[in-house]
Scaffold this motif. Structure first.
Motif, PDB file in Angstrom:
ATOM      1  N   UNK A   1       0.866  -1.179   0.000  1.00  0.00           N
ATOM      2  CA  UNK A   1       0.000   0.000   0.000  1.00  0.00           C
ATOM      3  C   UNK A   1       0.902   1.228   0.000  1.00  0.00           C
ATOM      4  N   UNK A   2       0.785   2.043  -1.062  1.00  0.00           N
ATOM      5  CA  UNK A   2       1.576   3.255  -1.166  1.00  0.00           C
ATOM      6  C   UNK A   2       0.700   4.431  -1.556  1.00  0.00           C
ATOM      7  N   UNK A   3       1.314   5.433  -2.171  1.00  0.00           N
ATOM      8  CA  UNK A   3       0.593   6.659  -2.528  1.00  0.00           C
ATOM      9  C   UNK A   3       0.821   6.991  -4.004  1.00  0.00           C
ATOM     10  N   UNK A   4      -0.265   7.026  -4.768  1.00  0.00           N
ATOM     11  CA  UNK A   4      -0.202   7.473  -6.154  1.00  0.00           C
ATOM     12  C   UNK A   4      -0.351   8.983  -6.189  1.00  0.00           C
ATOM     13  N   UNK A   5       0.382   9.616  -7.073  1.00  0.00           N
ATOM     14  CA  UNK A   5       0.383  11.078  -7.177  1.00  0.00           C
ATOM     15  C   UNK A   5      -0.020  11.477  -8.593  1.00  0.00           C
ATOM     16  N   UNK A   6      -1.026  12.319  -8.692  1.00  0.00           N
ATOM     17  CA  UNK A   6      -1.468  12.822  -9.992  1.00  0.00           C
ATOM     18  C   UNK A   6      -0.503  13.924 -10.428  1.00  0.00           C
ATOM     19  N   UNK A   7       0.436  13.564 -11.282  1.00  0.00           N
ATOM     20  CA  UNK A   7       1.507  14.491 -11.645  1.00  0.00           C
ATOM     21  C   UNK A   7       1.044  15.601 -12.580  1.00  0.00           C
ATOM     22  N   UNK A   8      -0.197  15.525 -13.053  1.00  0.00           N
ATOM     23  CA  UNK A   8      -0.719  16.582 -13.923  1.00  0.00           C
ATOM     24  C   UNK A   8      -1.353  17.725 -13.140  1.00  0.00           C
ATOM     25  N   UNK A   9      -1.457  17.542 -11.822  1.00  0.00           N
ATOM     26  CA  UNK A   9      -2.055  18.584 -10.986  1.00  0.00           C
ATOM     27  C   UNK A   9      -0.975  19.272 -10.159  1.00  0.00           C
ATOM     28  N   UNK A  10      -1.040  20.588 -10.101  1.00  0.00           N
ATOM     29  CA  UNK A  10      -0.089  21.345  -9.289  1.00  0.00           C
ATOM     30  C   UNK A  10      -0.459  21.206  -7.808  1.00  0.00           C
ATOM     31  N   UNK A  11       0.527  21.200  -6.927  1.00  0.00           N
ATOM     32  CA  UNK A  11       1.955  21.352  -7.183  1.00  0.00           C
ATOM     33  C   UNK A  11       2.692  20.030  -7.396  1.00  0.00           C
ATOM     34  N   UNK A  12       1.948  18.982  -7.714  1.00  0.00           N
ATOM     35  CA  UNK A  12       2.547  17.650  -7.754  1.00  0.00           C
ATOM     36  C   UNK A  12       3.325  17.380  -9.039  1.00  0.00           C
ATOM     37  N   UNK A  13       3.287  18.350  -9.962  1.00  0.00           N
ATOM     38  CA  UNK A  13       4.142  18.257 -11.138  1.00  0.00           C
ATOM     39  C   UNK A  13       5.577  18.625 -10.812  1.00  0.00           C
ATOM     40  N   UNK A  14       5.788  19.148  -9.601  1.00  0.00           N
ATOM     41  CA  UNK A  14       7.114  19.569  -9.147  1.00  0.00           C
ATOM     42  C   UNK A  14       7.753  18.426  -8.345  1.00  0.00           C
TER      43      UNK A  14
END
Length: 359
Positions: free
Chosen positions: A110-123
């Motif tokens: 169990x981990x964490x997925x990150x939506x890289x298309x949404x700010x600030x997660x593109x950084x």
């Protein structure tokens, strides 16, 4: 994939949503939505003399304490998904040799997925800060008795030949045992990225106690230490699944695993460009190339090196945040004979050659 009888599909394309037709050892007898599922012996089963049992009834019990009470009282003979260690140990202490407790190794994390298309997660700096804030070693100690989440590792189970060992991960974000150093670096990265006071976001999670909710609570608490305020957004399973597919999230608790031996071909496809289970939709050409290389590498040791390099690439850029690997604990009545659990809770459920002893 499923194979359906054409005659059933001809009745209606969605005929199987409310009907059942198959070749297994049991037939559907009764289904009460959200409550129970009852099956009976299939007299036309293609294996002569099987199944042994006349039928089985499955109860859908969301509350863990109610599920444990059901096993203790004898209303149910087995909890197929799993109990947390504290509950399993308590049942075994109370019931002794009336129950059998098994700990099949689970190839599931169990981990964490990150939506890289949404700010600030593109950084990348923000993503690394989020990973640095999670003390996985302390988290394993805290969550083991509550959930069975207890093993720190990379993207392939650390007990396998392809897994990263703890000493191979200490330079990756969030895997240095020095907690203070991690927090200091996380705050520095957030400041550099333009968020010296942190920011607000939402962590989407499945509204299932074991082990989703407790993990989510811990991670939300960890992020507070670097100024990140995360709303713990719980969704019912169907909604949560749709949210994943539609990518309507910022960050999300994301489990994955293997129904077999945890081979990298199965485990790591998730982290390649365009994978249907790459919910955050990150893309790294180097990761894609390593995945293709390891698939065809004939030398076992060279393949191990490629797989480890791939894992380090994903984790170092924090495109997906490892959490903890799960230890599944299955508790069953000692009356159940000729049965041992598969490491994956979806598997070994035909029960064709299982029987119940009278005592």
């Amino acid at each position: 994939n499923f194979i359906y009888a054409k005659a059933d599909i001809d009745k209606a394309p969605d005929w199987h949503k409310k009907n059942a037709n198959g070749t297994g050892p049991f037939k559907l007898k009764k289904y009460v939505r959200g409550s129970s599922l009852e099956v009976e012996r299939n007299p036309n089963y293609f294996k002569a003399g099987l199944p042994y049992m006349d039928g089985a009834k499955y109860f859908m019990i969301k509350d863990l304490s109610a599920s444990a009470k059901s096993v203790r009282s004898g209303r149910t003979d087995v909890e197929f998904r799993g109990f947390p260690p504290s509950e399993a140990e308590a049942i075994e202490k109370q019931m002794g040799d009336k129950v059998v407790v098994r700990y099949p190794k689970v190839m599931g994390q169990w981990g964490v997925a990150i939506n890289v298309d949404k700010k600030p997660f593109d950084d990348e700096r923000v993503r690394k800060a989020l990973s640095l804030a999670i003390d996985r070693y302390a988290m394993a100690k805290a969550l083991r008795p509550l959930t069975g989440l207890e093993t720190v590792g990379g993207l392939v189970h650390p007990d396998t030949e392809w897994g990263l060992k703890p000493e191979e991960m200490q330079d990756l974000p969030g895997f240095n045992p020095d907690r203070d150093t991690n927090i200091k670096e996380a705050k520095r990265l957030l400041t550099e990225a333009g968020y010296p006071d942190g920011f607000k976001m939402a962590l989407t999670n499945r509204s299932v106690k074991l082990p989703y909710i407790d993990l989510g609570v811990y991670i939300v608490s960890a992020w507070k230490k670097i100024g990140v305020e995360a709303e713990h957004k719980l969704e019912e399973s169907a909604t949560w699944s749709a949210t994943r597919r539609n990518r309507d999230f910022e960050v999300m608790i994301d489990p994955y695993g293997s129904t077999s031996a945890g081979d990298p071909d199965e485990m790591l496809a998730k982290f390649t460009t365009g994978s249907s289970s790459n919910w955050g939709r990150f893309s790294d050409p180097e990761v894609d190339a390593l995945f293709e290389q390891q698939k065809v590498e004939p030398d076992p040791q060279k393949r191990i090196e490629l797989v480890k390099e791939l894992q380090r690439k994903v984790i170092s850029k924090a495109n997906w945040l490892p959490g903890l690997w799960w230890t599944r604990i299955e508790v069953r009545s000692a009356k159940i004979k000729n049965y041992e659990p598969h490491h994956n809770h979806w598997m070994n459920r035909r029960l064709e050659d299982v029987w119940l002893a009278q005592k």
